[in-house]
Design an enzyme around this catalytic site. Structure first.
Site, short mmCIF file in Angstrom:
data_model
loop_
_atom_site.label_atom_id
_atom_site.label_comp_id
_atom_site.label_asym_id
_atom_site.label_seq_id
_atom_site.Cartn_x
_atom_site.Cartn_y
_atom_site.Cartn_z
N HIS A 1 0.81 -1.21 0.00
CA HIS A 1 0.00 0.00 0.00
C HIS A 1 0.85 1.27 0.00
O HIS A 1 0.36 2.35 -0.28
CB HIS A 1 -0.99 -0.01 1.17
CG HIS A 1 -0.41 0.30 2.50
ND1 HIS A 1 -0.02 -0.67 3.40
CD2 HIS A 1 -0.16 1.48 3.12
CE1 HIS A 1 0.43 -0.10 4.51
NE2 HIS A 1 0.37 1.20 4.36
N ASP B 1 0.21 -7.54 1.57
CA ASP B 1 0.62 -6.15 1.69
C ASP B 1 2.13 -5.98 1.72
O ASP B 1 2.68 -5.24 2.52
CB ASP B 1 0.00 -5.49 2.92
CG ASP B 1 0.04 -3.97 2.84
OD1 ASP B 1 0.29 -3.44 1.74
OD2 ASP B 1 -0.15 -3.31 3.88
N SER C 1 4.58 3.03 7.71
CA SER C 1 4.36 1.81 6.94
C SER C 1 5.57 1.46 6.10
O SER C 1 6.14 2.32 5.41
CB SER C 1 3.16 1.99 6.01
OG SER C 1 1.97 2.06 6.74
#
Length: 358
Positions: A94, A125, A207
Site C-alpha cells: 500500500h 501487503d 508503513s
C-alpha cells in the site's frame, strides 16, 4: 490501507529516543548544615539498568537507522528497508500503490535516488522496489519472528508524517494476530496472518519501515494501526508483518520476479458483502467462482451468500478473508450458504492456494 497516504509533505527531522534516569533532589530551601549532614545520598533503585537500556537503545538505533529509507510517490510517502547491496528495498504494497517509479531518500540525506517496482504481493501487503544507484546502501539484518516473545522491547523506525528517521519504543503486545486493513474508498485491504501486535506507536508514514528488537534485527514491518469505528485511532495498538513472512516473500520476488507460493488458502470465489433490507451485513455474497476450484466442486454458485466457515460467522467479505487466512491450502472446511431462494445448506470445500500474482 490508507493511513500511509496523504502525508505529501516531507519534513526533514530526526526524532530521538531517550530514557531519563532520576537524579537526587536538590535542596534550595536553606536547610541548616547540621540537618543536611544527616542526609545520605542514595542512588535511585534501578538506575544502572536504566542507563544500560538507554545505551542498548542508542546502539540499536545507530545500527539500524541507516537501513531505513523514505519512499516517495506522487500520492504520498512511506518507509522501506534496505534488503541487500543490489538495491532491493522491501516495503508495504500500500506504500507503492499503483506507482512503478519512486524517489528514495536515505537516512543520511542527500539527493533522492530513482527506484522502480520489482513486484508486489498485495494479498500480504508486501512489495519490493529496486534503487538504480545502490552505492552506499546499508542492508538491514533480519531476525526470526517465530522466536519472538510477548513482552520483548521493540523499536519502530520509519518516516511518520515525513519526519525522517523517527524512532518510537514499545513492546511486543501479542503474537499470531489476523488483521485486515482498508483499501481505496473503504474497500477491504490485505489480510495479514500471524501479525505482531505492538505498543510502539505506528503513525502515517511508518508503513514499510522496521520493527526492531534489542539485538538490532528487523523482526517485523509496521503496517497497520488499530482503528475503532466509533472512537477512531486506538493509541498503542499497532500491527507488523512478521519478518519470517517478509523474507519469504522478498526471497521469492528476487529469485523468480514474483511470488510463486503464497502459502495462503482460498475458496476459489470472488465476493462482496451482502446486506439485509436494513443495510446490515449478513454474509459474503459470491460474485464469481473460479473454474475447477473447491468452491466449484462443492456446488457454490454466484448469488450464494457465505454465512460461516467451520461455524465461524463471516458477515462481511473482510471477515471471510480473515477466517480463510487462518487455514492452509488442502484443508477441508464446512461452508454454510444462504441461497437466493432463502434455503440454507452446508457444503464441504477443499481449499486451494490463493493466487500469488501481484
Amino acid at each position: 490501507m490508507d493511513f500511509s497516504r496523504g502525508a505529501a509533505r516531507v519534513v526533514a527531522a530526526l526524532a530521538m529516543i531517550a530514557i531519563s534516569s532520576c537524579g537526587g533532589v536538590t535542596d534550595n530551601l536553606g536547610t541548616a548544615p547540621a540537618a543536611r549532614s544527616t542526609a545520605t545520598s542514595v542512588p535511585p533503585t534501578g538506575a544502572p539498568e536504566a542507563v544500560a537500556l538507554e545505551s542498548a537503545l542508542e546502539q540499536v538505533i545507530k545500527k539500524v537507522l541507516p537501513s531505513i529509507v523514505q519512499i516517495t510517490t506522487d500520492q504520498g510517502l512511506g518507509s522501506g528497508i534496505v534488503y541487500d547491496t543490489m538495491g532491493h528495498i522491501v516495503t508495504n504494497a500500500h506504500v507503492v500503490g499503483t506507482a512503478r517509479e519512486f524517489q528514495v531518500t536515505l537516512a543520511s540525506g542527500g539527493q533522492p535516488r530513482k527506484a522502480t517496482l520489482v513486484n508486489t504481493f498485495r494479498a500480504g501487503d508486501l512489495a519490493m522496489i529496486r534503487v538504480e544507484d545502490a552505492r552506499g546502501l546499508t542492508p538491514a539484518s533480519f531476525g526470526r519472528s517465530a522466536q519472538l516473545q510477548v513482552g520483548q522491547i521493540v523499536l519502530a523506525m520509519g518516516n511518520p508524517l515525513g519526519f525522517s528517521g523517527s524512532v518510537t519504543q514499545g513492546i511486543v503486545s501479542a503474537l499470531g494476530r489476523t488483521v485486515s486493513g482498508r483499501g481505496p474508498q473503504g474497500t477491504p485491504g490485505a489480510t495479514i496472518t500471524n501479525a505482531i501486535q505492538t505498543s510502539a506507536p505506528i503513525n502515517p508514514g511508518n508503513s514499510g519501515g522496521a520493527l526492531v528488537d534489542l539485538s538490532g534485527q528487523v523482526i517485523g514491518i509496521p503496517t497497520l494501526s488499530a482503528v475503532d469505528p466509533e472512537q477512531g485511532a486506538a493509541p498503542g495498538i499497532g500491527f507488523a508483518i512478521p519478518s519470517d513472512t517478509a523474507t519469504d516473500v522478498a526471497g521469492q520476488i528476487i529469485k523468480y520476479g514474483r511470488v510463486i507460493n503464497s502459502r495462503r488458502a482460498a475458496l476459489g470465489v470472488r465476493v462482496g458483502t451482502a446486506v439485509d433490507t436494513a443495510g446490515n451485513p449478513i454474509g459474503a455474497v459470491v460474485g464469481a467462482v473460479t473454474p475447477g476450484s473447491g468452491a466449484t466442486k462443492a456446488g457454490i454458485k454466484p448469488g450464494d451468500v457465505i454465512v460461516s466457515i467451520n461455524g465461524i460467522p463471516t458477515p462481511t467479505s473482510n471477515a471471510l478473508s480473515q477466517v480463510l487466512a487462518t487455514q492452509k491450502p488442502g484443508n477441508r472446511v464446512k461452508v454454510q450458504l444462504l441461497h437466493p431462494t432463502g434455503r440454507t445448506t452446508t457444503v464441504t470445500v477443499e481449499l486451494s492456494e490463493l493466487p500469488a500474482s501481484g
